[in-house]
Write an enzyme that holds these catalytic residues in place. Structure first.
Site, short mmCIF file in Angstrom:
data_model
loop_
_atom_site.label_atom_id
_atom_site.label_comp_id
_atom_site.label_asym_id
_atom_site.label_seq_id
_atom_site.Cartn_x
_atom_site.Cartn_y
_atom_site.Cartn_z
CE LYS A 36 63.90 23.67 42.74
NZ LYS A 36 64.75 24.90 42.76
NE ARG A 134 70.25 29.46 45.86
CZ ARG A 134 69.02 29.08 45.53
NH1 ARG A 134 68.04 29.05 46.43
NH2 ARG A 134 68.74 28.73 44.29
CG HIS A 166 68.02 31.45 41.01
ND1 HIS A 166 66.88 31.28 40.24
CD2 HIS A 166 67.69 31.00 42.24
CE1 HIS A 166 65.92 30.75 41.00
NE2 HIS A 166 66.38 30.58 42.22
NE ARG A 222 67.02 28.58 36.21
CZ ARG A 222 67.58 29.79 36.24
NH1 ARG A 222 68.16 30.27 35.16
NH2 ARG A 222 67.57 30.51 37.33
CE1 TYR A 268 50.63 13.18 71.99
CE2 TYR A 268 51.15 13.99 69.79
CZ TYR A 268 51.07 12.95 70.70
OH TYR A 268 51.43 11.68 70.31
CB CYS A 320 49.68 14.20 65.99
SG CYS A 320 48.59 14.87 67.26
CG ASP A 322 51.54 8.94 62.63
OD1 ASP A 322 52.41 8.89 61.73
OD2 ASP A 322 51.75 8.63 63.81
C1 LIG Z 1 64.10 25.86 42.01
C2 LIG Z 1 64.78 26.71 41.00
C3 LIG Z 1 64.04 27.27 39.93
C4 LIG Z 1 62.53 27.23 39.87
O1 LIG Z 1 62.05 28.20 40.79
P1 LIG Z 1 60.48 28.53 40.92
O2 LIG Z 1 60.45 29.69 41.82
O3 LIG Z 1 59.85 27.32 41.52
O4 LIG Z 1 59.99 28.80 39.57
C5 LIG Z 1 64.74 27.93 38.93
N1 LIG Z 1 66.09 28.05 39.00
C6 LIG Z 1 66.82 27.56 40.04
C7 LIG Z 1 68.28 27.75 40.06
C8 LIG Z 1 66.19 26.89 41.07
O5 LIG Z 1 66.90 26.41 42.09
#
Ligand SMILES: *Cc1c(COP(=O)(O)O)cnc(C)c1O
Length: 395
Positions: A36, A134, A166, A222, A268, A320, A322
């Protein structure tokens, strides 16, 4: 080659090797490489292809459009997309053979409608909130959602192929919620199987859990961050301790080098003022390119670290949009055009994304994921024999 005076060099050989290392960490579980957010800033398609070459058998993305981009590029591996709102192009996702997460009644209805429209069976992974608070269906609602999904399965509209969740504290491996969520998850799996689901994959572990907790691997892990060679648990171990190599190097060429007197305010608000005659170097990369403004330097403390001319300096004064400025010191031999490394693998003594995260008060995820779209990605380590190239999709 782009004329942009900064670049993110992405080492695809490192991504392949990181995924191979994650397969070892995963034991018998399959690896879903999470790509992602443009592959955490490394590039969606090159990251996905390198991860598959390294032995990942699944890809994971948040948004449906990210999944469709993988399919449009001809990537046929199983892909799961897990975050969408009403109106998402689920019919296209289903027709493209993208697995979809379902975490609410409305989402199941939307997937069913998409499956009927596309005339195919939609593959769904029911997401249960085991305590993160979540995404995911609550435990109270899980039974009803499963019943509805299994009724739709009996009609052939969907196949419930996964159950997943998760973790809230995977980066704190001893936190009691990890055990607690794993128990709730195991109960949810049992509930789904009693209700008649024939699950292909049960999955709970992100990078941190994959690297630190064999008990939560289930059928599939994952990992995201670890695919790109960064440690999700820097307090437990650095990338090398897990067999990982950071895949991104962010570098830029000095645009200007000039001698200034003592007492010269820099950038700045003059947050930094020279204390002696010295040489300033101008680095043409700033917060629009992902250099965190929170890594600005002050009079007492340099900001984000850089390597230039073999030595370690830090940003002098404000970051800044850029550009940033370095105080190269009175003896500086640098010239415009010399390369400054903001972060890399650390193998040549350069700072790492983790070093930047610590200065900016954030996590390495944010350092790499926020590298701006205008910074060209230069791919190296593609295949034996292939040279570096700029990914035109990203440049
Ligand atoms: C982003 C994400 C992951 C991967 O998480 P990492 O901490 O980068 O390994 C796995 N599962 C879900 C649902 C996520 O949103």
């Amino acid at each position: 080659m782009s004329s942009y005076p900064a670049r993110a060099v992405v080492d695809l050989a490192a991504i392949r090797a990181n995924v191979a290392a994650l397969r070892e960490h995963a034991g018998g579980a399959a690896v879903m490489a999470v790509v992602k957010a443009d592959g955490y800033g490394h590039g969606l398609l090159p990251s996905a292809r390198a991860a598959l070459a390294g032995g990942a058998t699944w890809l994971g993305v948040a948004q449906v459009d990210e999944a469709l981009a993988l399919r449009e590029a001809g990537i046929a591996a199983p892909v799961l997309a897990w975050l969408y709102a009403p109106g998402a192009p689920l019919d296209r996702a289903v027709a493209a053979g993208v697995d979809l997460s379902v975490a609410a009644g409305w989402a199941l209805d939307a997937v069913l409608a998409a499956a009927r429209a596309a005339g195919v069976t939609a593959r769904v992974h029911v997401k249960v909130d085991t305590g993160l608070g979540r995404n995911g269906v609550t435990r109270e609602e899980l039974g009803d959602l499963l019943d509805a999904a299994l009724r739709a399965q009996a009609e052939g509209a969907v196949a419930v192929v996964g159950l997943w969740s998760h973790l809230a504290f995977a980066d704190a491996p001893d936190h009691p919620t990890v055990r607690g969520q794993a128990r709730v998850f195991a109960d949810a799996v049992a509930l789904a199987e009693r209700a008649g689901a024939r699950l292909e994959v049960r999955h709970l572990a992100n990078s941190a859990a994959t690297l630190t907790d064999p008990s939560v691997r289930f059928d599939l892990v994952r990992p995201g961050l670890a695919v790109y060679g960064l440690s999700p648990v820097p307090q437990v171990g650095d990338p090398a301790s897990f067999g990982l190599t950071p895949a991104m190097r962010l570098e830029a060429e000095l645009a200007l080098v000039k001698r200034v007197p003592a007492g010269q305010g820099v950038s700045y608000a003059h947050a930094y003022t020279t204390t002696r005659e010295t040489v300033l170097g101008l680095v043409p990369i700033g917060y629009a390119d992902g250099v965190p403004r929170h890594a600005s330097g002050t009079q007492d403390r340099w900001g984000g670290p850089v390597q230039v001319g073999g030595r370690r300096l830090g940003v002098a004064g404000r970051v800044c949009m850029d550009q940033v400025v370095l105080d190269l010191g009175p003896e500086a031999a640098e010239r415009a055009g010399d390369t400054v490394v903001l972060f890399g693998s650390g193998a040549d003594g350069e700072p790492t994304a983790e070093d930047w995260a610590q200065v900016a008060g954030t996590i390495s995820y944010e350092i790499v994921a926020r590298v701006g779209a205008r910074v060209p990605r230069v791919l190296v380590g593609q295949d034996a024999g292939a040279g570096a190239q700029v990914d035109e999709d990203l440049a």
